[in-house]
Design a protein around this motif. Structure first.
Motif, PDB file in Angstrom:
ATOM      1  N   VAL A  82      80.642 155.431 118.028  1.00 55.48           N
ATOM      2  CA  VAL A  82      79.699 155.016 116.942  1.00 55.48           C
ATOM      3  C   VAL A  82      78.745 154.088 117.491  1.00 55.48           C
ATOM      4  O   VAL A  82      78.696 153.339 118.598  1.00 55.48           O
ATOM      5  CB  VAL A  82      80.747 154.242 115.920  1.00 55.48           C
ATOM      6  N   PHE A  83      77.485 154.514 117.034  1.00 57.28           N
ATOM      7  CA  PHE A  83      76.245 153.705 117.400  1.00 57.28           C
ATOM      8  C   PHE A  83      75.551 152.849 116.250  1.00 57.28           C
ATOM      9  O   PHE A  83      75.347 153.592 115.308  1.00 57.28           O
ATOM     10  CB  PHE A  83      75.239 154.515 118.044  1.00 57.28           C
ATOM     11  N   LEU A  84      75.382 151.661 116.220  1.00 59.18           N
ATOM     12  CA  LEU A  84      74.696 151.011 115.113  1.00 59.18           C
ATOM     13  C   LEU A  84      73.450 150.308 115.766  1.00 59.18           C
ATOM     14  O   LEU A  84      73.393 149.673 116.857  1.00 59.18           O
ATOM     15  CB  LEU A  84      75.572 149.668 114.714  1.00 59.18           C
ATOM     16  N   ASN A  85      72.399 151.005 115.384  1.00 58.09           N
ATOM     17  CA  ASN A  85      71.178 150.560 116.013  1.00 58.09           C
ATOM     18  C   ASN A  85      70.619 149.117 115.428  1.00 58.09           C
ATOM     19  O   ASN A  85      71.504 148.298 114.554  1.00 58.09           O
ATOM     20  CB  ASN A  85      70.040 151.602 115.397  1.00 58.09           C
ATOM     21  N   ALA A  86      69.903 148.495 115.973  1.00 58.18           N
ATOM     22  CA  ALA A  86      69.308 147.142 115.703  1.00 58.18           C
ATOM     23  C   ALA A  86      68.971 146.830 114.269  1.00 58.18           C
ATOM     24  O   ALA A  86      68.458 147.551 113.495  1.00 58.18           O
ATOM     25  CB  ALA A  86      68.014 146.939 116.410  1.00 58.18           C
ATOM     26  N   GLY A  87      69.463 145.389 113.665  1.00 54.84           N
ATOM     27  CA  GLY A  87      69.263 145.352 112.521  1.00 54.84           C
ATOM     28  C   GLY A  87      70.239 145.682 111.509  1.00 54.84           C
ATOM     29  O   GLY A  87      70.077 145.488 110.251  1.00 54.84           O
ATOM     30  N   CYS A  88      71.222 146.374 111.874  1.00 54.40           N
ATOM     31  CA  CYS A  88      72.409 146.850 110.836  1.00 54.40           C
ATOM     32  C   CYS A  88      73.022 145.568 110.284  1.00 54.40           C
ATOM     33  O   CYS A  88      73.449 144.566 110.927  1.00 54.40           O
ATOM     34  CB  CYS A  88      73.323 147.661 111.336  1.00 54.40           C
ATOM     35  N   GLY A 105      70.930 154.130 111.870  1.00 57.28           N
ATOM     36  CA  GLY A 105      69.613 154.027 112.583  1.00 57.28           C
ATOM     37  C   GLY A 105      69.411 152.357 112.407  1.00 57.28           C
ATOM     38  O   GLY A 105      70.096 151.602 111.806  1.00 57.28           O
ATOM     39  N   PRO A 106      68.315 151.899 112.856  1.00 57.58           N
ATOM     40  CA  PRO A 106      67.869 150.363 112.658  1.00 57.58           C
ATOM     41  C   PRO A 106      67.701 150.016 111.127  1.00 57.58           C
ATOM     42  O   PRO A 106      67.276 150.815 110.271  1.00 57.58           O
ATOM     43  CB  PRO A 106      66.361 150.429 113.301  1.00 57.58           C
ATOM     44  N   ILE A 140      72.815 158.409 109.738  1.00 57.78           N
ATOM     45  CA  ILE A 140      72.239 157.248 108.602  1.00 57.78           C
ATOM     46  C   ILE A 140      71.010 156.998 109.138  1.00 57.78           C
ATOM     47  O   ILE A 140      70.899 156.310 110.253  1.00 57.78           O
ATOM     48  CB  ILE A 140      73.120 156.258 108.413  1.00 57.78           C
ATOM     49  N   GLY A 141      69.840 157.519 108.423  1.00 58.99           N
ATOM     50  CA  GLY A 141      68.436 157.146 108.766  1.00 58.99           C
ATOM     51  C   GLY A 141      68.286 155.722 108.783  1.00 58.99           C
ATOM     52  O   GLY A 141      68.799 154.980 107.712  1.00 58.99           O
ATOM     53  N   GLY A 142      67.333 155.104 109.337  1.00 57.13           N
ATOM     54  CA  GLY A 142      66.776 153.752 109.403  1.00 57.13           C
ATOM     55  C   GLY A 142      66.414 153.342 108.085  1.00 57.13           C
ATOM     56  O   GLY A 142      66.077 154.059 107.235  1.00 57.13           O
ATOM     57  N   GLY A 143      66.898 152.207 107.769  1.00 57.71           N
ATOM     58  CA  GLY A 143      66.436 151.306 106.705  1.00 57.71           C
ATOM     59  C   GLY A 143      67.297 152.078 105.248  1.00 57.71           C
ATOM     60  O   GLY A 143      67.250 151.479 104.256  1.00 57.71           O
ATOM     61  N   ALA A 144      68.456 152.981 105.362  1.00 57.23           N
ATOM     62  CA  ALA A 144      69.181 153.373 104.297  1.00 57.23           C
ATOM     63  C   ALA A 144      69.894 152.316 103.930  1.00 57.23           C
ATOM     64  O   ALA A 144      70.395 151.213 104.733  1.00 57.23           O
ATOM     65  CB  ALA A 144      70.017 154.470 104.693  1.00 57.23           C
ATOM     66  N   ILE A 145      70.360 152.268 102.523  1.00 55.53           N
ATOM     67  CA  ILE A 145      71.134 151.437 102.078  1.00 55.53           C
ATOM     68  C   ILE A 145      72.298 152.068 101.359  1.00 55.53           C
ATOM     69  O   ILE A 145      72.193 153.211 100.576  1.00 55.53           O
ATOM     70  CB  ILE A 145      70.569 150.551 100.844  1.00 55.53           C
ATOM     71  N   ILE A 146      73.445 151.649 101.897  1.00 54.41           N
ATOM     72  CA  ILE A 146      74.678 152.280 101.255  1.00 54.41           C
ATOM     73  C   ILE A 146      75.573 151.285 100.366  1.00 54.41           C
ATOM     74  O   ILE A 146      76.031 150.324 100.867  1.00 54.41           O
ATOM     75  CB  ILE A 146      75.813 153.051 102.463  1.00 54.41           C
ATOM     76  N   ARG A 147      75.719 151.874  99.047  1.00 55.63           N
ATOM     77  CA  ARG A 147      76.495 150.791  98.145  1.00 55.63           C
ATOM     78  C   ARG A 147      78.006 150.930  98.245  1.00 55.63           C
ATOM     79  O   ARG A 147      78.617 152.176  98.680  1.00 55.63           O
ATOM     80  CB  ARG A 147      76.173 151.170  96.588  1.00 55.63           C
ATOM     81  N   GLY A 148      78.720 150.101  97.739  1.00 58.39           N
ATOM     82  CA  GLY A 148      80.138 150.107  97.958  1.00 58.39           C
ATOM     83  C   GLY A 148      80.682 151.361  97.074  1.00 58.39           C
ATOM     84  O   GLY A 148      80.092 151.815  95.925  1.00 58.39           O
ATOM     85  N   GLY A 149      81.939 151.722  97.475  1.00 56.37           N
ATOM     86  CA  GLY A 149      82.600 152.808  96.617  1.00 56.37           C
ATOM     87  C   GLY A 149      82.340 154.094  97.171  1.00 56.37           C
ATOM     88  O   GLY A 149      82.548 155.136  96.750  1.00 56.37           O
ATOM     89  N   VAL A 150      81.176 154.116  98.039  1.00 59.81           N
ATOM     90  CA  VAL A 150      80.659 155.421  98.635  1.00 59.81           C
ATOM     91  C   VAL A 150      81.392 155.945  99.683  1.00 59.81           C
ATOM     92  O   VAL A 150      81.732 155.158 100.518  1.00 59.81           O
ATOM     93  CB  VAL A 150      79.290 155.277  99.002  1.00 59.81           C
ATOM     94  N   GLU A 151      81.517 157.324  99.699  1.00 54.94           N
ATOM     95  CA  GLU A 151      82.132 158.133 100.934  1.00 54.94           C
ATOM     96  C   GLU A 151      81.071 159.082 101.439  1.00 54.94           C
ATOM     97  O   GLU A 151      80.338 159.734 100.511  1.00 54.94           O
ATOM     98  CB  GLU A 151      83.372 158.885 100.654  1.00 54.94           C
ATOM     99  N   ILE A 152      80.793 159.146 102.648  1.00 52.30           N
ATOM    100  CA  ILE A 152      79.850 160.021 103.157  1.00 52.30           C
ATOM    101  C   ILE A 152      80.614 160.956 104.390  1.00 52.30           C
ATOM    102  O   ILE A 152      81.593 160.404 104.858  1.00 52.30           O
ATOM    103  CB  ILE A 152      78.782 159.212 103.904  1.00 52.30           C
ATOM    104  N   GLY A 153      80.679 162.134 103.829  1.00 50.26           N
ATOM    105  CA  GLY A 153      81.520 163.107 104.640  1.00 50.26           C
ATOM    106  C   GLY A 153      80.936 163.384 106.037  1.00 50.26           C
ATOM    107  O   GLY A 153      79.865 163.022 106.530  1.00 50.26           O
TER     108      GLY A 153
END
Length: 184
Positions: A82-88, A105-106, A140-153
């Motif tokens: 797994v890779f987490l870019n800067a600012g996560c 992404g960042p 997951i592209g830079g600046g995306a916001i993922i809310r609680g309760g979400v599943e991404i396949g």
């Protein structure tokens, strides 16, 4: 015996986030994140020692770029590579599971807590924690916001700057605010 606020948080019930035990746990996470951000990249490697020890799990080959922020750390589980870019930022009041080979992404933000809608209860610190699961080989592209309760396949793509409020099926591409599917 009454459940502690930490127990309520872990159970997915309403809890008071203004709590001495939770304050202490956030302070431990803040110290680990600080070490990660201030340690020389050559000395730090992929994960600073205190951050690696704090995380719920981190498989081989995970890399977290600095700066990084998390609320508690112990609810974060990273699969292999797994890779987490800067600012996560991951506000992990509930489990956050990120599958092997996934890249964030960042400045990606993952928000598990949801504050109470009643303003009096919100001011009192009441919130509920909702888990987030991101499958294998997602992007997951830079600046995306993922809310609680979400599943991404698995193999899904979330466009930069998208706000993900609903689950994303495996192999889907979503963009926008709120994120909606598009053809690939």
């Amino acid at each position: 015996m009454a459940a502690s606020e930490r127990d309520k948080m872990a159970a997915g019930a309403w809890y008071n986030c203004v709590d001495p035990e939770l304050d202490t746990l956030r302070a431990v996470a803040a110290e680990a994140v600080f070490e990660h951000a201030t340690m020389s990249p050559q000395q730090r490697g992929d994960l600073a020692p205190r951050l690696k020890a704090l995380l719920g799990s981190a498989a081989a080959g995970c890399r977290v770029e600095a700066p990084f922020h998390c609320a508690y750390g112990f609810n974060i589980h990273l699969g292999e590579g797994v890779f987490l870019n800067a600012g996560c930022t991951i506000l992990d009041t509930a489990p956050v599971r990120i599958g092997a080979g996934t890249m964030l992404g960042p400045n990606v933000q993952v928000y598990c807590p949801e504050h109470h809608r009643d303003p009096v209860k919100r001011r009192a610190g009441l919130e509920i924690a909702r888990p987030v699961t991101i499958g294998r080989n997602a992007w997951i592209g830079g600046g995306a916001i993922i809310r609680g309760g979400v599943e991404i396949g698995d193999d899904a793509i979330v466009g930069a700057g998208s706000v993900v409020t609903k689950s994303v099926p495996a192999g889907a591409t979503v963009v926008g605010n709120p994120a909606r599917p598009i053809a690939r």
